[in-house]
Design an enzyme around this catalytic site. Structure first.
Site, PDB file in Angstrom:
ATOM      1  N   ASP A 245      38.024  37.787  31.793  1.00  0.00           N
ATOM      2  CA  ASP A 245      38.317  38.868  32.738  1.00  0.00           C
ATOM      3  C   ASP A 245      37.056  39.574  33.260  1.00  0.00           C
ATOM      4  O   ASP A 245      36.155  39.897  32.485  1.00  0.00           O
ATOM      5  CB  ASP A 245      39.198  39.898  32.014  1.00  0.00           C
ATOM      6  CG  ASP A 245      39.571  41.085  32.871  1.00  0.00           C
ATOM      7  OD1 ASP A 245      40.441  40.928  33.734  1.00  0.00           O
ATOM      8  OD2 ASP A 245      38.979  42.171  32.686  1.00  0.00           O
ATOM      9  N   GLU A 319      37.064  34.642  35.620  1.00  0.00           N
ATOM     10  CA  GLU A 319      37.574  35.406  36.757  1.00  0.00           C
ATOM     11  C   GLU A 319      36.395  36.114  37.406  1.00  0.00           C
ATOM     12  O   GLU A 319      35.852  37.064  36.843  1.00  0.00           O
ATOM     13  CB  GLU A 319      38.599  36.469  36.329  1.00  0.00           C
ATOM     14  CG  GLU A 319      39.219  37.158  37.530  1.00  0.00           C
ATOM     15  CD  GLU A 319      39.345  38.673  37.450  1.00  0.00           C
ATOM     16  OE1 GLU A 319      40.083  39.241  38.252  1.00  0.00           O
ATOM     17  OE2 GLU A 319      38.687  39.303  36.599  1.00  0.00           O
TER      18      GLU A 319
END
Ligand code: GLC
Ligand code: CA
Length: 604
Positions: A245, A319
């Site tokens: 993330d 990401e």
């Protein structure tokens, strides 16, 4: 005469037989001189799979509290087998005060009680593995909840934790020495300063997202070690890898020798106010080169784990919303370091939209394939829990064509929950709004510009209470109004549906060597008609024709050199008049707006 005829017959027969023998010899000779059949390299489990993103809060509620949970997911694992999905990745399921719905983790080693228990997680993994489904977790290394022990210890200057976060003294105000100023003008992704004052510690801490999500200090060895420990912990529990993330934000520019942080230049965007991200040009808070070594070290851990335990490959998916150069660097440095198995390809989200032409599509698809380092695996993403849903960004009539692109382009297909049935954004009123991004930055008039709630409404299983998501009529976010028309059960029953197209293509993807190993050719034939050709010597050629525009358009197939004969319709978008088995002649073909044809032809 009769005799002669007989002789002639025998003679002819002999000639034919000889001819056939000679023909096969000639063929054999030619074949042995021609290109050898392709060596079909074995692919690792992930290299041509479909990865399906689950937003756990909104997938399936098992205990009827209106919130999705792990048991709910476990109860639906067969859906993935049926759909041909190879791996699921779940947004965070760890203990969290839920300010950012799980992206603010307070205990990285345990499960959020609303979602279930560790035993539920173990059961989920066990059943998924029995069904041949891999399970990926969301790893959130950039920040921790301010309720985590890491943060409370750091705030209290507990030895060993003092520098776990990015702490800074105020800047002094030249006009008023008693006035406290933030250390720099940096702005958080959710609006407002990245700096938040701690009364306890009498210093500011940095947060690139909500103020309850404090950024770890990745210059601190203890933090780097702890991240490796967390990763290993869940790998030992059976996780098959991670989505990583918010990786571009891992590092910020360090303070100078006097502890001073530099300001960012102003972007000059007059439509933004000083509290909004984009008001400054982010040169100190993202894409710092230091972060790549951290990512490469995580890859080393994954490789090491595999070697030590003999497990299947544990994949790492980064990401990162970044420019193409910084994005590709996540794959590794092309010299001596491997990186993430892939960084997500967000081009269909950030660079293409309802207004894009076939040329834009061809250009963006080829761009990724051009910049990708040799030997790496591509991937395609059409939506996630942070973005408007795919049909809401493009058009309803493009769902099948977009899913076809996802499933037929080389590499990994990434599907966000609901894309397989063409789910659209739900409407969420200001009163029902939950997303911190909208609550922080929005007001009743403009919150929808910031809100990610519309893409997070619960999954539509059927047309019963709460779309079959929950037995509760009240759910954490309301169910989107269109669930009676758009739901999985209805689409399984309908003669033609988005789900049926998705499933047929996912089957084709698994069964055709051309799609797993073949070459690709992506071209705009006209302003609106895009063609994707997948081909491989002795295997069938697979072709996608897709009108991405709003008017009918005619394309000339003779311009595509890999297509040499008539094609057969394997599958078509649900409104197309062409049905499976129809023939498309080599020549001009007219496609209606949004029409997509998936065609096959014998090898060229
Ligand atoms: C990522 C997540 C997003 C979250 C943010 C902070 O971008 O996808 O949902 O708010 O990171 O963790
Ligand atoms: Ca629940």
């Amino acid at each position: 005469m009769q005799k002669w005829c007989k002789v002639l017959g025998i003679t002819l027969g002999v000639v034919v037989v000889l001819g056939v023998v000679a023909g096969s010899i000639t063929w054999a000779v030619l074949a042995s001189q021609g290109p050898p059949p392709p060596e079909i390299k074995d692919l690792d489990w992930w290299e041509h799979t479909i990865i399906y993103q689950i937003y756990p809060r909104s997938f399936k509620d098992d205990n009827g509290d209106g919130i999705g949970d792990l048991k709910g997911i476990t109860s639906k694992l067969e859906h993935f087998v049926e759909t041909g999905v190879g791996a699921i990745w779940m947004s965070p399921i760890f203990v969290s005060p839920m300010v950012d719905f799980g992206y603010d983790i307070s205990d990285f080693y345990d499960i959020q009680p609303e979602y279930g228990t560790m035993a539920d997680f173990e059961e989920l993994v066990k059943k998924a593995h029995e069904l041949g489904i891999k399970v990926l977790l969301d790893f959130v290394p950039n920040h921790a909840s301010t309720e985590s022990v890491y943060f409370t210890r750091s705030e209290a200057r507990t030895p060993g934790y003092e520098n776990y976060f990015v702490w800074a003294d105020p800047r002094t105000d030249p006009n008023n020495a008693s006035n406290r100023l933030v250390p720099s003008n940096w702005i958080s992704q959710f609006g407002g300063s990245v700096w938040e004052w701690s009364d306890t510690r009498q210093q500011y801490y940095l947060h690139q997202f909500a103020k309850e999500q404090a950024d770890f200090n990745f210059r601190e060895t203890g933090v780097k070690i702890e991240m490796l420990n967390i990763m290993r912990f869940w790998m030992e529990k059976g996780a098959d890898g991670y989505r990583l993330d918010a990786i571009p934000h891992l590092f910020e520019t360090a303070p100078d020798a006097n502890g001073m942080y530099p300001d960012e230049p102003l972007s000059g965007n007059m439509f933004l106010n000083p509290d909004q991200p984009g008001y400054t040009t982010q040169i100190h808070v993202r894409d710092l080169i230091d972060l790549y070594d951290v990512v490469y070290a995580w890859r080393d851990l994954s490789d090491q784990f595999k070697e030590e335990t003999g497990s299947d490959t544990k994949i790492m998916l980064a990401e990162a919303y970044a420019n193409i150069t910084m994005t590709m660097l996540y794959y590794g440095n092309e010299r001596d370091r491997q990186g993430a198995h892939f960084p997500f390809n967000f081009d269909f989200i950030t660079s293409l939209s309802a207004g894009s032409s076939a040329r834009d599509f061809a250009y963006m698809i080829n761009r990724w394939l051009t910049y990708m380092p040799y030997g790496k695996v591509a991937n395609w993403v059409f939506g996630n829990h942070d973005q408007k849903r795919m049909p809401s960004r493009f058009r309803d009539n493009m769902v099948d064509g977009l899913n076809a692109l996802n499933l037929l382009l080389p590499g990994v297909a990434v599907t966000y929950q609901g894309e397989e049935i063409g789910m659209k954004d739900g409407y969420i009123s200001w009163e029902d709004t939950k997303d911190v991004s909208a609550c922080n930055q929005g007001n009743p008039d403009n919150y929808l510009e910031y809100s990610r709630d519309p893409a997070r409404t619960p999954y539509h299983w059927d047309s019963s209470t709460s779309a079959g998501f929950s037995t509760n009529t009240s759910t954490w976010l309301p169910i989107a109004q269109d669930y009676r028309e758009i739901n999985l059960e209805a689409q399984k029953e309908a003669p033609r549906s988005h789900y049926k197209v998705y499933k047929a293509l996912s089957y084709l993807r698994r069964s055709e060597t051309t799609l797993s190993h073949g070459h690709h050719h992506i071209q705009a034939l006209t302003q609106n008609v895009l063609v994707v050709v997948r081909y491989l010597v002795t295997y069938d050629t697979i072709v996608l024709l897709f009108n991405v525009g709003t008017v009918p358009d005619t394309a000339d197939l003779t311009r595509v050199e890999m297509i040499t004969g008539p094609l057969t319709v394997y599958e078509s978008s649900i409104h197309s008049v062409r049905v499976n088995g129809n023939t498309i002649q080599l020549g001009e073909v007219t496609l209606q707006p949004g029409e997509a044809l998936i065609l096959r032809a014998p090898p060229t």
